[in-house]
Design a protein around this motif. Sequence first.
Motif, PDB file in Angstrom:
ATOM      1  N   ILE A  66       0.786  -1.242   0.000  1.00  0.00           N
ATOM      2  CA  ILE A  66       0.000   0.000   0.000  1.00  0.00           C
ATOM      3  C   ILE A  66       0.815   1.287   0.000  1.00  0.00           C
ATOM      4  CG2 ILE A  66      -1.974  -1.102   1.091  1.00  0.00           C
ATOM      5  CD1 ILE A  66      -1.072   0.129   3.761  1.00  0.00           C
ATOM      6  N   ASP A  67       2.123   1.226  -0.115  1.00  0.00           N
ATOM      7  CA  ASP A  67       2.895   2.471  -0.171  1.00  0.00           C
ATOM      8  C   ASP A  67       2.472   3.298  -1.387  1.00  0.00           C
ATOM      9  OD1 ASP A  67       4.305   2.241   2.150  1.00  0.00           O
ATOM     10  OD2 ASP A  67       6.165   1.549   1.231  1.00  0.00           O
ATOM     11  N   LEU A 214      18.916  -3.490   7.728  1.00  0.00           N
ATOM     12  CA  LEU A 214      17.904  -4.065   6.860  1.00  0.00           C
ATOM     13  C   LEU A 214      16.554  -3.372   7.035  1.00  0.00           C
ATOM     14  CD1 LEU A 214      18.703  -7.872   7.255  1.00  0.00           C
ATOM     15  CD2 LEU A 214      19.605  -6.242   5.572  1.00  0.00           C
ATOM     16  N   ASP A 215      15.767  -3.414   5.975  1.00  0.00           N
ATOM     17  CA  ASP A 215      14.422  -2.839   5.971  1.00  0.00           C
ATOM     18  C   ASP A 215      13.532  -3.609   6.947  1.00  0.00           C
ATOM     19  OD1 ASP A 215      11.969  -1.738   5.382  1.00  0.00           O
ATOM     20  OD2 ASP A 215      11.987  -2.296   3.260  1.00  0.00           O
ATOM     21  N   ASN A 220       6.395  -2.442   3.632  1.00  0.00           N
ATOM     22  CA  ASN A 220       7.309  -3.129   2.718  1.00  0.00           C
ATOM     23  C   ASN A 220       7.338  -4.632   3.001  1.00  0.00           C
ATOM     24  OD1 ASN A 220       7.968  -0.762   1.452  1.00  0.00           O
ATOM     25  ND2 ASN A 220       9.968  -0.526   2.414  1.00  0.00           N
ATOM     26  N   GLY A 221       7.325  -4.991   4.278  1.00  0.00           N
ATOM     27  CA  GLY A 221       7.344  -6.402   4.639  1.00  0.00           C
ATOM     28  C   GLY A 221       6.125  -7.153   4.149  1.00  0.00           C
ATOM     29  N   ALA A 239       9.116  -6.600  -5.562  1.00  0.00           N
ATOM     30  CA  ALA A 239       8.319  -5.578  -4.870  1.00  0.00           C
ATOM     31  C   ALA A 239       9.225  -4.778  -3.928  1.00  0.00           C
ATOM     32  CB  ALA A 239       7.139  -6.218  -4.141  1.00  0.00           C
ATOM     33  N   ASP A 240       8.768  -4.536  -2.684  1.00  0.00           N
ATOM     34  CA  ASP A 240       9.622  -3.899  -1.665  1.00  0.00           C
ATOM     35  C   ASP A 240       9.866  -4.873  -0.513  1.00  0.00           C
ATOM     36  OD1 ASP A 240       9.488  -1.644  -3.224  1.00  0.00           O
ATOM     37  OD2 ASP A 240       8.580  -0.353  -1.708  1.00  0.00           O
ATOM     38  N   ALA A 241       9.869  -6.161  -0.822  1.00  0.00           N
ATOM     39  CA  ALA A 241       9.882  -7.202   0.203  1.00  0.00           C
ATOM     40  C   ALA A 241      11.136  -7.161   1.070  1.00  0.00           C
ATOM     41  CB  ALA A 241       9.750  -8.571  -0.452  1.00  0.00           C
TER      42      ALA A 241
END
Length: 359
Positions: A66-67, A214-215, A220-221, A239-241
Amino acid sequence: MSVFRLTMLPASEGDCLILSYGPSEKELRHIVVDGGRKATWPALSDRLKTIAARGEQVELLLLTHIDADHIDGLLELAEDPAPPLIPKAVWYNGFDQLGTLTPAGGLQPFGFRAGDDYSKALAKLGWPVNAAFGGNAIFLDGKPEPFDFAGLTLTLLSPDTGKLEALRTQWQKWRDPKPAAGPGTVAAAGIEAFGKRPFPAVLDVEKLYKASSLDKTAPNGSSIAIIAEYAGRRVLLGADAHPDLILKSLEALMDGHGPCHIDLVKLPHHGSRANVTKEILELLDCGRFAISTSGAVFGHPDPEAIARILKFCPVDERILYFNYASERTTPWNAEDLRTQYNYSCAFPSDPAGGISIDV
Protein backbone atom coordinates in the motif's frame (compact mmCIF):
# COMPACT_ATOMS: atom_id res chain seq x y z
CA MET A 1 9.49 -17.44 -30.75
CA SER A 2 7.45 -17.01 -27.60
CA VAL A 3 7.36 -13.63 -25.85
CA PHE A 4 8.20 -12.98 -22.21
CA ARG A 5 8.76 -9.28 -21.54
CA LEU A 6 8.94 -6.94 -18.57
CA THR A 7 8.10 -3.28 -19.10
CA MET A 8 8.93 -0.76 -16.40
CA LEU A 9 6.85 2.36 -16.98
CA PRO A 10 8.12 5.75 -15.75
CA ALA A 11 6.70 5.62 -12.22
CA SER A 12 8.66 8.34 -10.43
CA GLU A 13 10.20 6.76 -7.33
CA GLY A 14 7.88 3.75 -7.57
CA ASP A 15 6.94 0.66 -9.55
CA CYS A 16 4.51 0.27 -12.42
CA LEU A 17 5.30 -2.95 -14.26
CA ILE A 18 3.69 -4.87 -17.10
CA LEU A 19 4.66 -8.49 -17.61
CA SER A 20 3.65 -9.61 -21.11
CA TYR A 21 3.79 -13.19 -22.36
CA GLY A 22 2.47 -15.42 -25.11
CA PRO A 23 3.38 -17.71 -28.00
CA SER A 24 3.86 -14.72 -30.32
CA GLU A 25 3.52 -10.94 -30.50
CA LYS A 26 -0.02 -11.47 -31.82
CA GLU A 27 -1.11 -13.61 -28.87
CA LEU A 28 -0.10 -11.73 -25.75
CA ARG A 29 -1.47 -11.79 -22.21
CA HIS A 30 -0.47 -9.37 -19.49
CA ILE A 31 0.00 -8.92 -15.76
CA VAL A 32 0.06 -5.40 -14.32
CA VAL A 33 2.07 -5.03 -11.11
CA ASP A 34 1.56 -1.78 -9.16
CA GLY A 35 0.65 1.62 -10.53
CA GLY A 36 3.36 4.01 -9.41
CA ARG A 37 2.43 7.52 -8.35
CA LYS A 38 -0.66 9.40 -9.50
CA ALA A 39 1.41 11.02 -12.26
CA THR A 40 2.05 7.52 -13.66
CA TRP A 41 -1.62 6.98 -14.45
CA PRO A 42 -1.65 8.62 -17.93
CA ALA A 43 1.18 6.35 -19.11
CA LEU A 44 -0.46 3.27 -17.59
CA SER A 45 -3.85 4.26 -19.00
CA ASP A 46 -2.39 4.56 -22.50
CA ARG A 47 -0.86 1.08 -22.19
CA LEU A 48 -4.13 -0.40 -20.98
CA LYS A 49 -6.02 1.23 -23.85
CA THR A 50 -3.53 -0.30 -26.29
CA ILE A 51 -3.96 -3.72 -24.71
CA ALA A 52 -7.74 -3.41 -24.94
CA ALA A 53 -7.61 -2.20 -28.55
CA ARG A 54 -5.58 -5.29 -29.48
CA GLY A 55 -8.22 -7.51 -27.95
CA GLU A 56 -5.80 -8.73 -25.28
CA GLN A 57 -6.40 -9.41 -21.61
CA VAL A 58 -4.90 -8.26 -18.32
CA GLU A 59 -4.94 -11.60 -16.56
CA LEU A 60 -3.95 -10.12 -13.21
CA LEU A 61 -3.86 -6.71 -11.58
CA LEU A 62 -1.46 -7.07 -8.67
CA LEU A 63 -0.93 -4.43 -6.00
CA THR A 64 2.12 -5.58 -4.06
CA HIS A 65 1.55 -3.30 -1.03
CA ILE A 66 0.00 0.00 0.00
CA ASP A 67 2.89 2.47 -0.17
CA ALA A 68 1.99 5.54 -2.25
CA ASP A 69 4.57 4.91 -4.96
CA HIS A 70 2.84 1.59 -5.72
CA ILE A 71 -0.84 2.21 -5.02
CA ASP A 72 -1.57 5.74 -6.25
CA GLY A 73 -1.73 4.89 -9.97
CA LEU A 74 -3.94 1.85 -9.34
CA LEU A 75 -6.27 3.95 -7.22
CA GLU A 76 -6.64 6.24 -10.24
CA LEU A 77 -7.55 3.18 -12.31
CA ALA A 78 -10.05 1.86 -9.78
CA GLU A 79 -11.72 5.26 -9.39
CA ASP A 80 -11.85 6.01 -13.13
CA PRO A 81 -15.54 6.24 -14.18
CA ALA A 82 -14.63 4.50 -17.46
CA PRO A 83 -11.59 2.26 -16.87
CA PRO A 84 -9.73 1.29 -20.08
CA LEU A 85 -10.30 -2.41 -19.36
CA ILE A 86 -11.36 -4.83 -16.66
CA PRO A 87 -8.71 -7.21 -15.30
CA LYS A 88 -9.66 -10.86 -15.05
CA ALA A 89 -8.25 -11.11 -11.50
CA VAL A 90 -7.10 -8.75 -8.74
CA TRP A 91 -4.57 -9.58 -6.04
CA TYR A 92 -4.35 -7.25 -3.08
CA ASN A 93 -3.96 -7.63 0.67
CA GLY A 94 -6.37 -4.98 1.93
CA PHE A 95 -7.55 -4.60 5.50
CA ASP A 96 -10.53 -6.86 4.89
CA GLN A 97 -8.28 -9.64 3.61
CA LEU A 98 -6.15 -9.33 6.75
CA GLY A 99 -9.14 -9.67 9.07
CA THR A 100 -8.42 -13.26 10.11
CA LEU A 101 -4.80 -12.64 11.05
CA THR A 102 -3.63 -12.27 14.62
CA PRO A 103 -2.40 -8.70 15.25
CA ALA A 104 1.18 -7.98 16.24
CA GLY A 105 3.57 -5.05 15.90
CA GLY A 106 3.54 -1.28 16.42
CA LEU A 107 2.38 2.01 14.94
CA GLN A 108 3.92 3.47 11.79
CA PRO A 109 1.24 4.55 9.28
CA PHE A 110 2.22 4.75 5.63
CA GLY A 111 -0.55 4.30 3.02
CA PHE A 112 -3.55 3.13 5.00
CA ARG A 113 -5.98 5.77 3.75
CA ALA A 114 -5.14 4.95 0.14
CA GLY A 115 -5.46 1.26 0.96
CA ASP A 116 -8.95 1.74 2.35
CA ASP A 117 -9.92 3.89 -0.63
CA TYR A 118 -8.63 1.23 -3.02
CA SER A 119 -10.64 -1.47 -1.24
CA LYS A 120 -13.80 0.65 -1.51
CA ALA A 121 -13.20 1.34 -5.19
CA LEU A 122 -12.65 -2.36 -5.97
CA ALA A 123 -15.82 -3.28 -4.08
CA LYS A 124 -17.81 -0.68 -6.02
CA LEU A 125 -16.46 -2.04 -9.31
CA GLY A 126 -17.21 -5.61 -8.25
CA TRP A 127 -13.77 -6.80 -9.32
CA PRO A 128 -12.94 -10.10 -7.57
CA VAL A 129 -10.12 -9.76 -5.06
CA ASN A 130 -7.86 -12.75 -4.34
CA ALA A 131 -10.33 -15.20 -5.87
CA ALA A 132 -7.56 -17.76 -6.36
CA PHE A 133 -7.08 -17.66 -2.58
CA GLY A 134 -10.74 -17.86 -1.63
CA GLY A 135 -10.90 -14.09 -1.13
CA ASN A 136 -8.47 -14.33 1.77
CA ALA A 137 -5.04 -12.82 2.30
CA ILE A 138 -2.20 -13.87 0.02
CA PHE A 139 0.69 -15.22 2.07
CA LEU A 140 3.27 -17.98 2.33
CA ASP A 141 2.21 -21.03 4.28
CA GLY A 142 5.40 -23.05 4.64
CA LYS A 143 7.74 -23.78 1.75
CA PRO A 144 7.10 -21.78 -1.46
CA GLU A 145 5.23 -23.98 -3.91
CA PRO A 146 4.90 -23.17 -7.64
CA PHE A 147 1.34 -23.05 -8.96
CA ASP A 148 -0.25 -22.47 -12.34
CA PHE A 149 -2.01 -19.19 -13.00
CA ALA A 150 -3.20 -17.82 -16.34
CA GLY A 151 -0.59 -19.67 -18.36
CA LEU A 152 2.26 -18.83 -16.01
CA THR A 153 3.94 -20.73 -13.22
CA LEU A 154 3.99 -18.45 -10.17
CA THR A 155 5.90 -18.94 -6.93
CA LEU A 156 5.13 -16.74 -3.94
CA LEU A 157 8.21 -15.51 -2.02
CA SER A 158 6.56 -12.94 0.29
CA PRO A 159 4.74 -12.11 2.54
CA ASP A 160 4.25 -14.60 5.39
CA THR A 161 1.78 -14.35 8.24
CA GLY A 162 4.23 -12.54 10.51
CA LYS A 163 4.76 -9.74 7.97
CA LEU A 164 1.01 -9.38 7.43
CA GLU A 165 0.25 -9.41 11.14
CA ALA A 166 2.60 -6.47 11.64
CA LEU A 167 0.84 -4.55 8.88
CA ARG A 168 -2.63 -5.36 10.19
CA THR A 169 -1.84 -4.07 13.67
CA GLN A 170 -0.50 -0.78 12.32
CA TRP A 171 -3.48 -0.44 10.02
CA GLN A 172 -5.90 -1.10 12.88
CA LYS A 173 -4.20 1.49 15.08
CA TRP A 174 -4.38 4.01 12.26
CA ARG A 175 -8.13 3.35 12.06
CA ASP A 176 -8.49 3.66 15.83
CA PRO A 177 -10.21 6.97 16.75
CA LYS A 178 -7.91 7.56 19.72
CA PRO A 179 -5.91 10.82 19.63
CA ALA A 180 -3.26 10.73 16.93
CA ALA A 181 -0.11 12.71 16.35
CA GLY A 182 -0.50 16.42 15.68
CA PRO A 183 -0.53 18.17 12.31
CA GLY A 184 2.65 18.05 10.31
CA THR A 185 4.02 14.91 11.94
CA VAL A 186 4.89 11.75 10.07
CA ALA A 187 2.06 9.83 11.76
CA ALA A 188 -0.52 12.41 10.76
CA ALA A 189 0.71 12.61 7.19
CA GLY A 190 1.11 8.87 6.74
CA ILE A 191 4.32 9.09 4.71
CA GLU A 192 7.71 7.45 4.83
CA ALA A 193 10.21 9.31 6.98
CA PHE A 194 13.21 8.76 4.74
CA GLY A 195 15.38 11.29 2.97
CA LYS A 196 17.56 11.45 -0.11
CA ARG A 197 21.17 10.77 0.82
CA PRO A 198 24.04 12.48 -1.00
CA PHE A 199 25.46 10.52 -3.93
CA PRO A 200 29.15 9.64 -3.47
CA ALA A 201 31.64 11.69 -5.45
CA VAL A 202 33.52 8.50 -6.31
CA LEU A 203 31.88 5.12 -6.92
CA ASP A 204 34.29 2.90 -5.03
CA VAL A 205 32.70 -0.56 -5.19
CA GLU A 206 35.20 -2.03 -2.73
CA LYS A 207 34.05 0.41 -0.05
CA LEU A 208 30.38 0.64 -0.93
CA TYR A 209 29.39 -3.03 -0.80
CA LYS A 210 29.70 -3.31 3.00
CA ALA A 211 26.62 -4.50 4.89
CA SER A 212 24.04 -2.02 6.18
CA SER A 213 20.87 -2.15 8.28
CA LEU A 214 17.90 -4.07 6.86
CA ASP A 215 14.42 -2.84 5.97
CA LYS A 216 11.92 -3.49 8.77
CA THR A 217 8.98 -1.27 7.76
CA ALA A 218 5.68 -3.16 7.96
CA PRO A 219 4.18 -2.04 4.60
CA ASN A 220 7.31 -3.13 2.72
CA GLY A 221 7.34 -6.40 4.64
CA SER A 222 3.79 -7.08 3.47
CA SER A 223 4.86 -6.93 -0.19
CA ILE A 224 3.69 -9.66 -2.53
CA ALA A 225 6.88 -10.84 -4.22
CA ILE A 226 6.82 -13.60 -6.83
CA ILE A 227 8.79 -15.61 -9.34
CA ALA A 228 6.93 -15.78 -12.67
CA GLU A 229 7.93 -18.46 -15.17
CA TYR A 230 6.94 -18.80 -18.81
CA ALA A 231 8.41 -21.02 -21.54
CA GLY A 232 11.33 -21.97 -19.29
CA ARG A 233 12.26 -18.37 -18.42
CA ARG A 234 11.93 -16.90 -14.95
CA VAL A 235 11.48 -13.36 -13.60
CA LEU A 236 11.74 -12.47 -9.92
CA LEU A 237 9.59 -9.47 -9.05
CA GLY A 238 10.84 -8.37 -5.64
CA ALA A 239 8.32 -5.58 -4.87
CA ASP A 240 9.62 -3.90 -1.66
CA ALA A 241 9.88 -7.20 0.20
CA HIS A 242 12.09 -7.68 3.24
CA PRO A 243 15.40 -9.38 2.48
CA ASP A 244 15.14 -11.85 5.37
CA LEU A 245 11.99 -13.41 3.92
CA ILE A 246 13.22 -13.34 0.32
CA LEU A 247 16.36 -15.16 1.46
CA LYS A 248 14.40 -17.68 3.51
CA SER A 249 12.02 -18.38 0.63
CA LEU A 250 14.81 -18.83 -1.91
CA GLU A 251 16.68 -21.18 0.41
CA ALA A 252 13.53 -23.24 0.97
CA LEU A 253 12.78 -23.29 -2.75
CA MET A 254 16.29 -24.52 -3.56
CA ASP A 255 16.22 -27.12 -0.76
CA GLY A 256 20.00 -27.34 -0.71
CA HIS A 257 20.32 -27.46 -4.51
CA GLY A 258 21.53 -24.10 -5.74
CA PRO A 259 22.07 -21.56 -6.99
CA CYS A 260 18.54 -20.55 -8.00
CA HIS A 261 18.35 -19.83 -11.73
CA ILE A 262 16.52 -16.59 -12.56
CA ASP A 263 16.66 -14.84 -15.94
CA LEU A 264 15.78 -11.35 -14.68
CA VAL A 265 15.43 -9.82 -11.21
CA LYS A 266 13.42 -6.67 -10.59
CA LEU A 267 15.32 -5.49 -7.54
CA PRO A 268 13.33 -5.13 -4.33
CA HIS A 269 12.61 -1.62 -3.03
CA HIS A 270 14.02 0.14 -6.08
CA GLY A 271 17.56 -0.97 -5.30
CA SER A 272 17.60 0.03 -1.64
CA ARG A 273 20.69 -0.90 0.37
CA ALA A 274 18.28 -2.15 3.07
CA ASN A 275 16.72 -4.76 0.74
CA VAL A 276 19.48 -5.93 -1.63
CA THR A 277 21.92 -8.12 0.28
CA LYS A 278 25.06 -10.14 -0.37
CA GLU A 279 23.33 -13.32 0.80
CA ILE A 280 20.47 -13.01 -1.70
CA LEU A 281 22.75 -12.16 -4.62
CA GLU A 282 25.03 -15.13 -3.93
CA LEU A 283 22.01 -17.48 -4.10
CA LEU A 284 20.95 -16.29 -7.54
CA ASP A 285 22.20 -17.60 -10.85
CA CYS A 286 21.24 -14.35 -12.56
CA GLY A 287 23.14 -11.58 -14.28
CA ARG A 288 20.27 -9.28 -15.28
CA PHE A 289 18.84 -6.75 -12.83
CA ALA A 290 16.03 -4.24 -13.40
CA ILE A 291 15.77 -1.11 -11.25
CA SER A 292 12.56 0.94 -11.23
CA THR A 293 12.97 4.45 -9.78
CA SER A 294 13.68 8.02 -10.77
CA GLY A 295 15.62 8.53 -7.54
CA ALA A 296 13.96 11.90 -7.16
CA VAL A 297 12.49 11.39 -3.69
CA PHE A 298 14.50 8.78 -1.78
CA GLY A 299 17.68 8.66 -3.86
CA HIS A 300 17.33 5.06 -5.03
CA PRO A 301 19.03 3.01 -6.26
CA ASP A 302 21.46 3.15 -3.38
CA PRO A 303 25.06 2.86 -4.58
CA GLU A 304 25.63 0.19 -1.94
CA ALA A 305 23.05 -2.07 -3.61
CA ILE A 306 24.58 -1.71 -7.06
CA ALA A 307 28.04 -2.29 -5.60
CA ARG A 308 26.85 -5.56 -4.05
CA ILE A 309 25.59 -6.76 -7.42
CA LEU A 310 28.97 -6.07 -8.98
CA LYS A 311 30.83 -7.65 -6.08
CA PHE A 312 28.74 -10.73 -5.25
CA CYS A 313 26.65 -11.70 -8.28
CA PRO A 314 28.16 -15.07 -9.30
CA VAL A 315 27.42 -14.61 -13.01
CA ASP A 316 30.39 -13.30 -14.99
CA GLU A 317 28.54 -10.81 -17.21
CA ARG A 318 25.94 -8.49 -15.66
CA ILE A 319 23.39 -6.09 -17.14
CA LEU A 320 21.74 -3.27 -15.18
CA TYR A 321 18.42 -2.02 -16.61
CA PHE A 322 17.29 1.41 -15.44
CA ASN A 323 13.89 2.91 -16.27
CA TYR A 324 15.33 6.41 -15.81
CA ALA A 325 18.62 7.96 -16.87
CA SER A 326 19.32 10.09 -13.81
CA GLU A 327 22.13 11.57 -11.77
CA ARG A 328 22.02 8.41 -9.63
CA THR A 329 22.03 5.88 -12.48
CA THR A 330 24.15 7.29 -15.31
CA PRO A 331 27.37 7.40 -13.22
CA TRP A 332 27.28 3.58 -13.24
CA ASN A 333 27.79 3.70 -17.00
CA ALA A 334 31.38 4.91 -16.60
CA GLU A 335 33.67 2.90 -18.86
CA ASP A 336 36.29 2.21 -16.21
CA LEU A 337 33.71 0.67 -13.86
CA ARG A 338 32.08 -1.38 -16.62
CA THR A 339 35.45 -2.72 -17.70
CA GLN A 340 36.65 -3.53 -14.19
CA TYR A 341 33.48 -5.33 -13.10
CA ASN A 342 32.38 -6.72 -16.49
CA TYR A 343 28.86 -5.32 -16.77
CA SER A 344 26.78 -3.09 -19.01
CA CYS A 345 23.94 -0.62 -18.49
CA ALA A 346 20.69 -0.17 -20.39
CA PHE A 347 18.75 3.09 -20.28
CA PRO A 348 15.46 4.32 -21.77
CA SER A 349 15.48 5.67 -25.30
CA ASP A 350 12.78 8.15 -24.25
CA PRO A 351 13.98 10.95 -21.93
CA ALA A 352 10.67 10.63 -20.07
CA GLY A 353 11.71 7.18 -18.89
CA GLY A 354 10.44 3.63 -19.19
CA ILE A 355 12.09 0.53 -20.61
CA SER A 356 11.07 -2.90 -21.92
CA ILE A 357 13.20 -5.99 -21.37
CA ASP A 358 12.85 -9.25 -23.27
CA VAL A 359 13.51 -12.07 -20.83
